[in-house]
Motif scaffolding. Structure first.
Motif, mmCIF file in Angstrom:
data_model
loop_
_atom_site.group_PDB
_atom_site.id
_atom_site.type_symbol
_atom_site.label_atom_id
_atom_site.label_comp_id
_atom_site.label_asym_id
_atom_site.label_seq_id
_atom_site.Cartn_x
_atom_site.Cartn_y
_atom_site.Cartn_z
ATOM 1 N N LEU A 157 8.052 76.512 14.707
ATOM 2 C CA LEU A 157 9.157 75.583 14.960
ATOM 3 C C LEU A 157 8.879 74.257 14.268
ATOM 4 N N ALA A 158 7.636 73.797 14.386
ATOM 5 C CA ALA A 158 7.256 72.499 13.840
ATOM 6 C C ALA A 158 7.231 72.511 12.321
ATOM 7 N N SER A 159 7.281 73.707 11.734
ATOM 8 C CA SER A 159 7.307 73.746 10.277
ATOM 9 C C SER A 159 8.700 74.071 9.774
ATOM 10 N N GLY A 160 9.659 73.959 10.647
ATOM 11 C CA GLY A 160 11.034 74.072 10.187
ATOM 12 C C GLY A 160 11.699 75.421 10.357
ATOM 13 N N VAL A 161 10.990 76.356 10.973
ATOM 14 C CA VAL A 161 11.599 77.660 11.242
ATOM 15 C C VAL A 161 12.254 77.585 12.619
ATOM 16 N N SER A 162 13.567 77.489 12.650
ATOM 17 C CA SER A 162 14.218 77.188 13.920
ATOM 18 C C SER A 162 15.089 78.288 14.506
ATOM 19 N N SER A 163 15.593 79.184 13.697
ATOM 20 C CA SER A 163 16.514 80.186 14.240
ATOM 21 C C SER A 163 15.758 81.332 14.915
ATOM 22 N N GLU A 166 14.834 84.113 12.349
ATOM 23 C CA GLU A 166 13.668 83.888 11.491
ATOM 24 C C GLU A 166 12.370 83.966 12.283
ATOM 25 N N ALA A 195 14.878 71.399 19.641
ATOM 26 C CA ALA A 195 14.646 70.106 19.000
ATOM 27 C C ALA A 195 13.508 69.382 19.724
ATOM 28 N N ALA A 198 10.205 71.032 19.010
ATOM 29 C CA ALA A 198 9.653 70.674 17.702
ATOM 30 C C ALA A 198 8.935 69.330 17.800
ATOM 31 N N PRO B 26 3.942 73.550 5.252
ATOM 32 C CA PRO B 26 3.014 74.600 5.669
ATOM 33 C C PRO B 26 3.170 75.920 4.928
ATOM 34 N N ARG B 114 11.895 78.955 -1.019
ATOM 35 C CA ARG B 114 11.793 80.090 -0.099
ATOM 36 C C ARG B 114 12.811 81.166 -0.459
ATOM 37 N N LEU B 157 16.517 61.604 17.845
ATOM 38 C CA LEU B 157 16.183 63.024 17.888
ATOM 39 C C LEU B 157 14.670 63.192 17.904
ATOM 40 N N SER B 162 17.871 65.099 22.530
ATOM 41 C CA SER B 162 18.418 66.170 21.712
ATOM 42 C C SER B 162 19.859 66.553 22.001
ATOM 43 N N ASP B 193 19.945 72.703 11.626
ATOM 44 C CA ASP B 193 20.056 72.433 13.059
ATOM 45 C C ASP B 193 19.153 71.292 13.527
ATOM 46 N N ARG B 194 19.255 70.983 14.826
ATOM 47 C CA ARG B 194 18.554 69.826 15.374
ATOM 48 C C ARG B 194 17.043 69.972 15.369
ATOM 49 N N ALA B 195 16.568 71.182 15.551
ATOM 50 C CA ALA B 195 15.121 71.388 15.557
ATOM 51 C C ALA B 195 14.551 71.003 14.193
ATOM 52 N N GLN B 196 15.193 71.475 13.123
ATOM 53 C CA GLN B 196 14.735 71.132 11.783
ATOM 54 C C GLN B 196 14.910 69.644 11.529
ATOM 55 N N ALA B 198 14.658 67.286 13.693
ATOM 56 C CA ALA B 198 13.571 66.583 14.386
ATOM 57 C C ALA B 198 12.303 66.632 13.540
ATOM 58 N N VAL B 199 12.009 67.797 12.994
ATOM 59 C CA VAL B 199 10.828 67.952 12.146
ATOM 60 C C VAL B 199 10.912 67.014 10.948
#
Lengths: 209, 209
Positions: A157-163, A166, A195, A198, B26, B114, B157, B162, B193-196, B198-199
């Motif tokens: 999650l912290a590296s941008g993989v959120s769905s 994935e 969010a 992350a 990463p 990617r 965020l 969030s 999305d919001r998670a990305q 935030a990162v």
DNA sequence: ATGAAAATGGGTCGAGCGGCCTATGTCGAA
DNA sequence: TTCGACATAGGCCGCTCGACCCATTTTCAT
């Protein structure tokens, strides 16, 4: 804008560490700290905080006694190492709006502080749920409570993989299992969505590979 | 697991800066860099990367020529300062799977890398959209493209706020406007999305108040 | 050997999110 | 003064996410 907080605890390490940690949260300001009940009353009348966070066990005037002496003070959240029923009952009796174990993860504590500042109280089910979940662990680490798999997921999650999609692919598990892991992460860290997860993951140093 | 990339560009500053930036992601590994087309061919055969990222304009053998000479090489993404139609046409003609302006935000480039590694190509609408959005800006900064209000929102965020609801409250705007800002942030940073978000916010240093 | 925790997976459901389109008012720059 | 960028806001739609229920298998410590 920010919630102004006064902390009281006789363990200086915890006091200062917690102050540091809470000040790291943008919308929370620790305006003063106290090492016993007497100092607490001083600081409260001097700074007029929005919320006070008080250790149950303190020398001289105990947290319980200090709270009892302060009628019409700001909402108080009791913090304790012994999250048992007697202490809780006493805390609630003297007007505490919340009651948290010292092993509570920081975000959960922050949430409680915001809730208290907003005039809400963490009674009933909320408190019980929190107590049930954090009665055992000795560390107030937060990451310590997470399992290996949960940390793996957080790192992604912290590296941008959120769905969900994935995440499931990269961990070789079903989408349902991803959601299950996320749910237990949310519960352990006192958060509600990806969010925030992350943000916590990075704060806990779970990123970097 | 990580995508292995070889970079080629005659501007050393950009070359090294980009390598640094990409290695900070990463799941992306820059395994080698080259300063002209000849070196590029060497590095590719020596390291067998998953993707190559090539500047169109390079001394000696140009990027276009180098790509033309490498049949059956790894998928290539062309990078250029002049995102015009002629260069793009040539790049595509020699088998590039993607074509990015040097002003593209880093996450968008990472996404392209990617995608290329996964065998997809960034043709047609995708490329056109990216070109349309980033033809002007001189910096490839990413945060530079964000407006003040967008940065404010990102900062919140990154501090754990969030939900649309909370964000709207704290910024004194409607929930719809929050969503509008988020949408334009997603587009500018190449995320979804919001998670990305935030990162990225944390990576860009937008947290800390 | 027994039991607890972890990891895996399933289903349902409602609320929230993101995509897409449009619109208005306010700036500042060309 | 006209054009564009920005901030504001509304509607609509489809899909995902998170909450709450559950079950199975494995692993590990007791």
């Amino acid at each position: 804008m920010a919630v102004r907080v006064v902390l009281a605890d006789d363990h200086r390490l915890l006091l200062e560490g917690l102050a540091q940690a809470l000040n790291g949260i943008p919308d929370i300001d620790v305006v003063a700290t106290a090492e016993d009940g007497d100092q607490l009353q001083e600081m409260v009348s001097e700074h007029g905080p929005d919320v006070i966070l008080v250790d149950v066990e303190m020398p001289k005037t105990t947290g319980i006694a200090a709270l009892g002496a302060m009628e019409d003070g700001p909402p108080a959240i009791m913090v304790t190492m012994h999250a048992d029923a007697e202490h809780r009952a006493k805390a609630l009796a003297v007007g505490a709006v919340g009651f948290m174990s010292k092993s509570t993860p920081l975000p959960a504590l922050a949430a409680a502080i915001r809730a208290a500042a907003a005039g809400k109280s963490l009674m009933g089910d909320d408190v019980d749920a929190i107590l049930d979940d954090h009665r055992e662990p000795v560390f107030a680490d937060g990451a310590a409570a997470l399992t290996a798999r949960e940390k793996e997921l957080l790192a992604m999650l912290a590296s941008g993989v959120s769905s969900t999609d994935e995440l499931a692919d990269k961990l070789f598990i079903s989408q349902k299992t991803v959601k299950n892991h996320l749910a237990s992460i949310y519960e352990k860290l006192g958060i509600t969505d990806r969010a925030q997860a992350a943000v916590e993951a990075i704060r806990l140093g779970l990123h970097r590979k």
